[in-house]
Design a protein around this motif. Sequence first.
Motif, mmCIF file in Angstrom:
data_model
loop_
_atom_site.group_PDB
_atom_site.id
_atom_site.type_symbol
_atom_site.label_atom_id
_atom_site.label_comp_id
_atom_site.label_asym_id
_atom_site.label_seq_id
_atom_site.Cartn_x
_atom_site.Cartn_y
_atom_site.Cartn_z
ATOM 1 N N ILE A 1 -3.420 12.670 -5.263
ATOM 2 C CA ILE A 1 -2.439 11.562 -6.317
ATOM 3 C C ILE A 1 -2.090 12.460 -7.474
ATOM 4 C CG2 ILE A 1 -2.730 9.713 -4.817
ATOM 5 C CD1 ILE A 1 -4.627 9.055 -7.441
ATOM 6 N N HIS B 1 6.604 11.910 -0.540
ATOM 7 C CA HIS B 1 5.717 12.267 0.629
ATOM 8 C C HIS B 1 4.226 12.345 0.340
ATOM 9 C CE1 HIS B 1 7.630 15.807 -0.713
ATOM 10 N NE2 HIS B 1 6.422 16.249 -0.563
ATOM 11 N N ASP B 2 3.399 12.208 1.301
ATOM 12 C CA ASP B 2 1.965 12.206 1.130
ATOM 13 C C ASP B 2 1.734 13.610 0.603
ATOM 14 O OD1 ASP B 2 1.787 9.844 2.264
ATOM 15 O OD2 ASP B 2 1.167 10.424 4.346
ATOM 16 N N CYS B 3 0.807 13.454 -0.558
ATOM 17 C CA CYS B 3 0.365 15.047 -1.010
ATOM 18 C C CYS B 3 -1.312 14.786 -0.959
ATOM 19 C CB CYS B 3 0.714 15.083 -2.417
ATOM 20 S SG CYS B 3 1.543 14.037 -3.044
ATOM 21 N N ARG C 1 8.618 6.792 0.506
ATOM 22 C CA ARG C 1 7.232 7.233 0.924
ATOM 23 C C ARG C 1 7.284 7.756 2.273
ATOM 24 N NH1 ARG C 1 3.476 8.759 0.064
ATOM 25 N NH2 ARG C 1 1.693 7.515 0.457
ATOM 26 N N GLU D 1 4.748 -3.330 -12.716
ATOM 27 C CA GLU D 1 4.399 -3.247 -11.295
ATOM 28 C C GLU D 1 4.495 -4.573 -10.577
ATOM 29 O OE1 GLU D 1 0.661 -0.946 -10.204
ATOM 30 O OE2 GLU D 1 0.808 -1.780 -8.449
ATOM 31 N N GLY E 1 0.817 -1.218 0.037
ATOM 32 C CA GLY E 1 -0.003 -0.035 -0.028
ATOM 33 C C GLY E 1 0.852 1.385 -0.118
ATOM 34 N N LEU E 2 2.154 1.188 -0.579
ATOM 35 C CA LEU E 2 2.875 2.439 -0.382
ATOM 36 C C LEU E 2 2.817 3.086 -1.646
ATOM 37 C CD1 LEU E 2 6.400 1.145 0.531
ATOM 38 C CD2 LEU E 2 4.616 2.616 1.947
ATOM 39 N N GLY E 3 1.912 2.836 -2.708
ATOM 40 C CA GLY E 3 1.754 3.647 -3.770
ATOM 41 C C GLY E 3 2.526 3.156 -5.022
ATOM 42 N N LYS E 4 2.861 1.962 -5.088
ATOM 43 C CA LYS E 4 3.711 1.368 -6.280
ATOM 44 C C LYS E 4 2.825 1.724 -7.681
ATOM 45 C CE LYS E 4 3.665 -2.819 -5.325
ATOM 46 N NZ LYS E 4 3.136 -3.026 -3.937
ATOM 47 N N GLY E 5 1.524 1.584 -7.577
ATOM 48 C CA GLY E 5 0.645 2.055 -8.862
ATOM 49 C C GLY E 5 0.919 3.297 -9.107
ATOM 50 N N ILE E 6 0.369 4.187 -8.151
ATOM 51 C CA ILE E 6 0.452 5.856 -8.163
ATOM 52 C C ILE E 6 1.909 6.121 -8.746
ATOM 53 C CG2 ILE E 6 0.329 7.907 -7.046
ATOM 54 C CD1 ILE E 6 -2.163 6.167 -6.994
ATOM 55 N N ASP F 1 -5.848 -0.413 -9.362
ATOM 56 C CA ASP F 1 -4.630 0.223 -10.057
ATOM 57 C C ASP F 1 -4.749 0.173 -11.498
ATOM 58 O OD1 ASP F 1 -2.857 0.845 -7.967
ATOM 59 O OD2 ASP F 1 -2.219 -1.360 -7.646
HETATM 60 P P1 ADP Z 1 0.499 -0.161 -3.867
HETATM 61 O O1 ADP Z 1 0.163 -0.274 -5.250
HETATM 62 O O2 ADP Z 1 1.785 -0.050 -3.602
HETATM 63 O O3 ADP Z 1 -0.469 -1.237 -3.063
HETATM 64 P P2 ADP Z 1 -1.496 2.077 -4.524
HETATM 65 O O4 ADP Z 1 -0.807 2.541 -5.577
HETATM 66 O O5 ADP Z 1 -2.625 1.246 -4.473
HETATM 67 O O6 ADP Z 1 -0.322 1.193 -3.467
HETATM 68 O O7 ADP Z 1 -1.515 3.379 -3.255
HETATM 69 C C1 ADP Z 1 -2.074 3.158 -2.024
HETATM 70 C C2 ADP Z 1 -2.534 4.217 -1.747
HETATM 71 O O8 ADP Z 1 -1.685 5.345 -1.062
HETATM 72 C C3 ADP Z 1 -3.830 4.707 -2.498
HETATM 73 O O9 ADP Z 1 -4.875 5.048 -1.765
HETATM 74 C C4 ADP Z 1 -3.260 6.102 -3.049
HETATM 75 O O10 ADP Z 1 -4.070 7.230 -3.370
HETATM 76 C C5 ADP Z 1 -2.230 6.497 -1.889
HETATM 77 N N1 ADP Z 1 -1.245 7.436 -2.223
HETATM 78 C C6 ADP Z 1 0.078 6.904 -2.885
HETATM 79 N N2 ADP Z 1 1.055 7.611 -3.075
HETATM 80 C C7 ADP Z 1 0.809 8.697 -2.370
HETATM 81 C C8 ADP Z 1 1.223 10.312 -2.005
HETATM 82 N N3 ADP Z 1 2.342 10.323 -2.502
HETATM 83 N N4 ADP Z 1 0.265 11.183 -1.218
HETATM 84 C C9 ADP Z 1 -0.889 10.620 -0.762
HETATM 85 N N5 ADP Z 1 -1.404 9.317 -1.136
HETATM 86 C C10 ADP Z 1 -0.751 8.513 -1.919
#
Ligand code: ADP
Length: 276
Positions: free
Chosen positions: A244, A239-241, A211, A140, A13-18, A70
């Motif tokens: 996204i 960092h958190d923004c 992150r 990913e 849940g770190l945001g790999k997809g993002i 994702d």
């Molecule tokens: P993963 O693919 O690693 O499991 P996701 O891409 O699904 O993770 O992202 C997990 C959550 O974190 C999502 O709800 C996403 O919106 C949030 N997120 C990711 N990057 C950021 C960021 N830089 N700031 C705020 N929220 C973020």
Amino acid sequence: TRYVIVMGTVMSGLGKGIFASSMAKLMQDKGLRVAPIKLEGYLNIDSGTLNPFRHGEVFVLDDGMECDMDLGTYERMLDKDLSSANFSTSGQIYSSVLRKERHGDYLGRDVQMIPHVTGEVKLKLRRLAMASEADIVFVEIGGTAGDLENAFYIEAMRELAYEEGPGSCCFVGLTYILEPQALGEQKSKAAQLGIKQLMQMGIQPDIVACRASNPVSEQARQKISVFSNVPYERVFSMHDCPSIYTVPAMLRDCGIDFEVIRLLGIEDRIDLRAER
Ligand code: ADP
């Protein structure tokens, strides 16, 4: 075709997809063709049977493939319709290997994780690369390094980088910087151990995305750089923004897009006039 491979450490849940979709968007803006693929560790053939309360809503692609949100992020970020070529699970990979085994395709050999299962993963990626004619395929890998269920994906990526040769693959390790309230400062040890786990599996990250709740300090980035063999300018804060959709701009502002382009040696292919 080049590959950018995004893997998680420390926790999911770190945001790999993002990260992957934002980076793909920046490359698309430079006139490059991109194709994303998500490799899930679970044994289900698709996400259709997963409880939405446990895994989040199912996202359905045009050809009926049921996957997770994702893929929706990729479609929105890249303004592109995706298909089953952009999504795989361990279940799909194993089914395909077992089907081939029954069909006699392995000619009497014992069927093994290496080379047959890892070979199936590489086949899926190379098929996508050929069909999409992408300059860069964004891979990913679901889960985190150290999970039993995605270890063969990581091994397959190591083999892919070896076979395709230097400069063909860019490995990105996502990690998490802790900031315990009681201490009031950022701690990088867990992040270092996460990256080390990747290195133990034969993957030297080229880029480390950190992150954290707050912008990552120079000191924490320095430490991660030294312990993971990644130059300081390629260890950056994600960092958190508040939204996204601001992540692509954040990545562009710290110049990580050009680090990827230099690593892949594709400076001559980009068209900056295309950048909006
Ligand atoms: P993963 O693919 O690693 O499991 P996701 O891409 O699904 O993770 O992202 C997990 C959550 O974190 C999502 O709800 C996403 O919106 C949030 N997120 C990711 N990057 C950021 C960021 N830089 N700031 C705020 N929220 C973020």
